[in-house]
Design a protein around this motif. Structure first.
Motif, mmCIF file in Angstrom:
data_model
loop_
_atom_site.group_PDB
_atom_site.id
_atom_site.type_symbol
_atom_site.label_atom_id
_atom_site.label_comp_id
_atom_site.label_asym_id
_atom_site.label_seq_id
_atom_site.Cartn_x
_atom_site.Cartn_y
_atom_site.Cartn_z
ATOM 1 N N ASP A 113 0.814 -1.210 0.000
ATOM 2 C CA ASP A 113 0.000 0.000 0.000
ATOM 3 C C ASP A 113 0.846 1.258 0.000
ATOM 4 O O ASP A 113 0.553 2.229 -0.660
ATOM 5 N N ALA A 114 1.875 1.232 0.773
ATOM 6 C CA ALA A 114 2.652 2.455 0.928
ATOM 7 C C ALA A 114 4.138 2.171 0.783
ATOM 8 O O ALA A 114 4.612 1.082 1.102
ATOM 9 N N GLY A 115 4.841 3.151 0.307
ATOM 10 C CA GLY A 115 6.280 3.006 0.144
ATOM 11 C C GLY A 115 7.002 2.784 1.458
ATOM 12 O O GLY A 115 8.070 2.183 1.498
ATOM 13 N N ALA A 116 6.374 3.221 2.558
ATOM 14 C CA ALA A 116 7.026 3.080 3.861
ATOM 15 C C ALA A 116 7.255 1.615 4.187
ATOM 16 O O ALA A 116 8.314 1.226 4.689
ATOM 17 N N ARG A 117 6.272 0.784 3.945
ATOM 18 C CA ARG A 117 6.401 -0.644 4.230
ATOM 19 C C ARG A 117 7.530 -1.252 3.394
ATOM 20 O O ARG A 117 8.294 -2.089 3.847
ATOM 21 N N ARG A 118 7.597 -0.818 2.182
ATOM 22 C CA ARG A 118 8.643 -1.325 1.305
ATOM 23 C C ARG A 118 10.024 -1.001 1.873
ATOM 24 O O ARG A 118 10.916 -1.827 1.921
ATOM 25 N N GLN A 119 10.152 0.248 2.342
ATOM 26 C CA GLN A 119 11.452 0.660 2.863
ATOM 27 C C GLN A 119 11.820 -0.132 4.118
ATOM 28 O O GLN A 119 12.960 -0.567 4.279
ATOM 29 N N GLU A 120 10.843 -0.319 4.975
ATOM 30 C CA GLU A 120 11.113 -1.082 6.195
ATOM 31 C C GLU A 120 11.510 -2.518 5.868
ATOM 32 O O GLU A 120 12.447 -3.074 6.444
ATOM 33 N N LEU A 121 10.790 -3.096 4.956
ATOM 34 C CA LEU A 121 11.091 -4.482 4.590
ATOM 35 C C LEU A 121 12.490 -4.579 3.985
ATOM 36 O O LEU A 121 13.264 -5.493 4.283
ATOM 37 N N GLN A 122 12.805 -3.610 3.169
ATOM 38 C CA GLN A 122 14.111 -3.634 2.517
ATOM 39 C C GLN A 122 15.232 -3.481 3.550
ATOM 40 O O GLN A 122 16.244 -4.175 3.474
ATOM 41 N N VAL A 123 15.018 -2.609 4.505
ATOM 42 C CA VAL A 123 16.026 -2.421 5.553
ATOM 43 C C VAL A 123 16.192 -3.704 6.361
ATOM 44 O O VAL A 123 17.313 -4.136 6.662
ATOM 45 N N ALA A 124 15.070 -4.307 6.729
ATOM 46 C CA ALA A 124 15.134 -5.520 7.545
ATOM 47 C C ALA A 124 15.852 -6.644 6.798
ATOM 48 O O ALA A 124 16.723 -7.330 7.358
ATOM 49 N N ARG A 170 18.765 -10.032 13.907
ATOM 50 C CA ARG A 170 19.423 -8.966 13.132
ATOM 51 C C ARG A 170 18.415 -8.099 12.383
ATOM 52 O O ARG A 170 18.565 -6.880 12.285
ATOM 53 N N ALA A 171 17.373 -8.723 11.822
ATOM 54 C CA ALA A 171 16.372 -7.942 11.088
ATOM 55 C C ALA A 171 15.644 -6.986 12.032
ATOM 56 O O ALA A 171 15.398 -5.820 11.692
ATOM 57 N N GLN A 172 15.300 -7.485 13.234
ATOM 58 C CA GLN A 172 14.615 -6.616 14.197
ATOM 59 C C GLN A 172 15.530 -5.480 14.628
ATOM 60 O O GLN A 172 15.093 -4.323 14.774
ATOM 61 N N ALA A 173 16.803 -5.790 14.811
ATOM 62 C CA ALA A 173 17.757 -4.750 15.212
ATOM 63 C C ALA A 173 17.864 -3.679 14.135
ATOM 64 O O ALA A 173 17.947 -2.475 14.438
ATOM 65 N N ALA A 174 17.828 -4.090 12.891
ATOM 66 C CA ALA A 174 17.900 -3.115 11.798
ATOM 67 C C ALA A 174 16.667 -2.230 11.792
ATOM 68 O O ALA A 174 16.754 -1.016 11.560
ATOM 69 N N LEU A 175 15.521 -2.828 12.065
ATOM 70 C CA LEU A 175 14.285 -2.040 12.130
ATOM 71 C C LEU A 175 14.327 -1.046 13.298
ATOM 72 O O LEU A 175 13.918 0.120 13.159
ATOM 73 N N ASP A 176 14.809 -1.539 14.426
ATOM 74 C CA ASP A 176 14.889 -0.657 15.608
ATOM 75 C C ASP A 176 15.814 0.518 15.332
ATOM 76 O O ASP A 176 15.535 1.667 15.707
ATOM 77 N N GLU A 177 16.918 0.205 14.685
ATOM 78 C CA GLU A 177 17.878 1.276 14.380
ATOM 79 C C GLU A 177 17.249 2.296 13.443
ATOM 80 O O GLU A 177 17.439 3.501 13.580
ATOM 81 N N MET A 178 16.483 1.791 12.495
ATOM 82 C CA MET A 178 15.799 2.678 11.552
ATOM 83 C C MET A 178 14.813 3.582 12.296
ATOM 84 O O MET A 178 14.728 4.797 12.037
#
Lengths: 183, 323
Positions: A113-124, A170-178
């Motif tokens: 739906d939104a680009g935000a989700r895409r960015q979060e997923l990509q970061v994770a 690691r994925a959760q840590a990347a999200l938290d850092e974001m």
């Protein structure tokens, strides 16, 4: 007992000499295989690849070892991953994280739906190795248990569990850092 | 953002459309059909390569053949037929086959033992019990180490698959038989561009691992004698070291025993055989055929006949006729 009533394990064994029973497997699992493909490369290309996955399964059936869980899906997802890799070699797409067929980001972008989700997923997912990424998505997106995902990827169940734990951390840590960075 | 929430939210995709499912089903059906044919005829994959063999089939000169060679053999109302020498061989084989005792319309099973190999792969032993009314079984170490259950007998004939009883209902007049077999080719889905080649393959389909009665075997060889493009290769030694005479069309080759009309061996693609110049004599100097590359195969038929019982397949559930 009719073929439609047999469990996946018996159908896969039977398919060695009666390949037509893979039609029952198809009716049972084609939607799930389609969704596996669609999540990674988009619904349009997934439609084209669905039959290809099952045609490859016909050729691969002589080597199949049914999973103790009784589901044919780990085996089918393993084949689908190979078909996806071949497709991406034939038609490279922009936005892949790397040369593994984890995700076609353009396709993901289209369906989110939104680009935000895409960015979060990509970061994770960018925090993970290729193998970790495939493992995590098989479990989180496609609903396999860790041991089933292990079969799809050719890992031992112990290695899969260990790798999955590291990946999630690691994925959760990347999200938290974001989040803390205010991105 | 919680990882689980993120992954759950990004997992949602639409279900496949009915069109996508139907399309995938069609692709699977085609792959299954091709695979089923291969399993039923392992060692005789029926690829439709149109190119000629790369090898040079050394055909013995007419003068050196013991066989009687007529200038022309026209059995088909003026249509071109198999070359004269090939037709002679096939007609003689038919006569010899028809003179054999037998006829097994009521047998329980037809047992056949053969060996085969594909490409440069290993040679496998294949023993099959074809069930007249019961399921058949297969022992084939190239497929499985266990005994494999099969369907009740079905013999491929173009677009159709004939039951044991239907095999016995085929006409034994070769012209009527040819008409019926050619009609079956016409029914076949998809375009068959080389109908003569298809007919030549069907002759083999109905002769190998088959309880065909002597009269039908005679008629089948007579049909083969009328197929345009069939040529005589000459005397060969098959993979079991037996002497036979080889005929071929395209890259499909049959080695037959002219003494009794038995199909000794067949091959497709890249079969390479050295031919003895003295047809009808012992195959001194004739070497066993070989197959190179992945595309070719050779099947060698060692023994066959009717039997009352077959082994029991215990490794998988028997075929459910309703399924």
């Amino acid at each position: 007992m009719r073929a439609e009533e047999l469990p996946d394990t018996e159908l896969l064994v039977l398919s060695r000499t009666r390949p037509e029973v893979l039609g029952v497997v198809y009716e049972r699992h084609a939607p799930a295989v389609f969704r596996y493909l669609a999540r990674r490369i988009g619904p349009s290309v997934a439609e084209d690849l669905l039959g290809e996955v099952f045609a490859a399964a016909v050729a691969a059936r002589l080597r199949v070892q049914p999973h103790p869980s009784g589901s044919a899906l780990p085996w089918l997802y393993g084949i689908a991953g190979n078909v996806l890799r071949s497709q991406l070699r034939r038609s490279p797409v922009q936005g892949l994280l790397d040369d593994t067929p984890a995700v076609d980001w353009d396709a993901v972008d289209d369906r989110l739906d939104a680009g935000a989700r895409r960015q979060e997923l990509q970061v994770a997912l960018a925090a993970l190795t290729k193998a970790e990424r495939e493992l995590l998505l098989l479990v989180a997106w496609d609903g396999l248990t860790p041991t089933e995902a292990a079969q799809a990827l050719g890992l031992t169940p112990v290695a899969a569990r260990s790798r999955l734990h590291r990946a999630r951390t690691r994925a959760q840590a990347a999200l938290d850092e974001m989040t803390s960075a205010g991105l | 953002m919680d990882l689980d929430t993120l992954l759950r939210e990004t997992a949602a995709v639409p279900d496949p459309s009915p069109h996508a499912l139907a399309s995938g089903r069609t692709v699977l059906a085609a792959a299954t059909a091709a695979s089923g044919r291969r399993l039923c005829a392992i060692g005789r994959a029926r690829s439709r390569r149109t190119r000629r063999l790369g090898l040079t089939a050394i055909v013995a000169s007419a003068a050196s053949l013991v066989l009687v060679i007529a200038p022309t053999v026209d059995l088909n109302g003026g249509r071109p037929v198999a070359t004269a020498d090939a037709a002679q061989v096939l007609l003689r084989a038919g006569t010899a086959a028809g003179a054999q005792p037998g006829g097994w319309p009521d047998a329980a099973y037809w047992r056949s033992v053969s060996t085969y190999h594909q490409g440069s792969g290993a040679t496998h032993r294949r023993e099959i019990w074809i069930g007249h009314h019961a399921i058949g079984v297969l022992k084939d170490d190239g497929v499985d180490s266990d005994v494999i259950p099969l369907d009740v007998a079905l013999f491929p004939a173009g677009s159709r698959a004939l039951s044991w009883d239907a095999l016995y209902a085929l006409p034994t007049d070769s012209l009527a038989l040819e008409r019926e077999l050619r009609a079956g080719i016409g029914d076949r889905p998809g375009k068959v561009t080389d109908k003569d080649g298809e007919l030549f393959v069907i002759v083999g389909d109905l002769l190998r691992e088959s309880p065909a009665a002597p009269a039908l075997r005679e008629a089948l060889w007579e049909v083969a004698a009328r197929i345009p493009g069939v040529t005589l290769v000459g005397v060969v030694a098959d993979s079991a070291g037996r002497s036979g005479v080889a005929v071929e069309r395209g890259d499909q080759r049959y080695v037959l025993d002219p003494k009794d009309g038995r199909l000794l061996e067949e091959s497709e693609g890249r079969g390479s055989t050295t031919v003895s110049a003295n047809a009808g004599s012992a195959p001194d100097g004739a070497s066993a055929p070989s197959v190179t590359g992945q595309g070719g195969w050779i099947s060698t038929y060692l023994e066959q006949g009717p039997v009352d019982t077959a082994p029991t397949a215990t490794n998988v559930a028997p075929k459910d006729k309703k399924g």
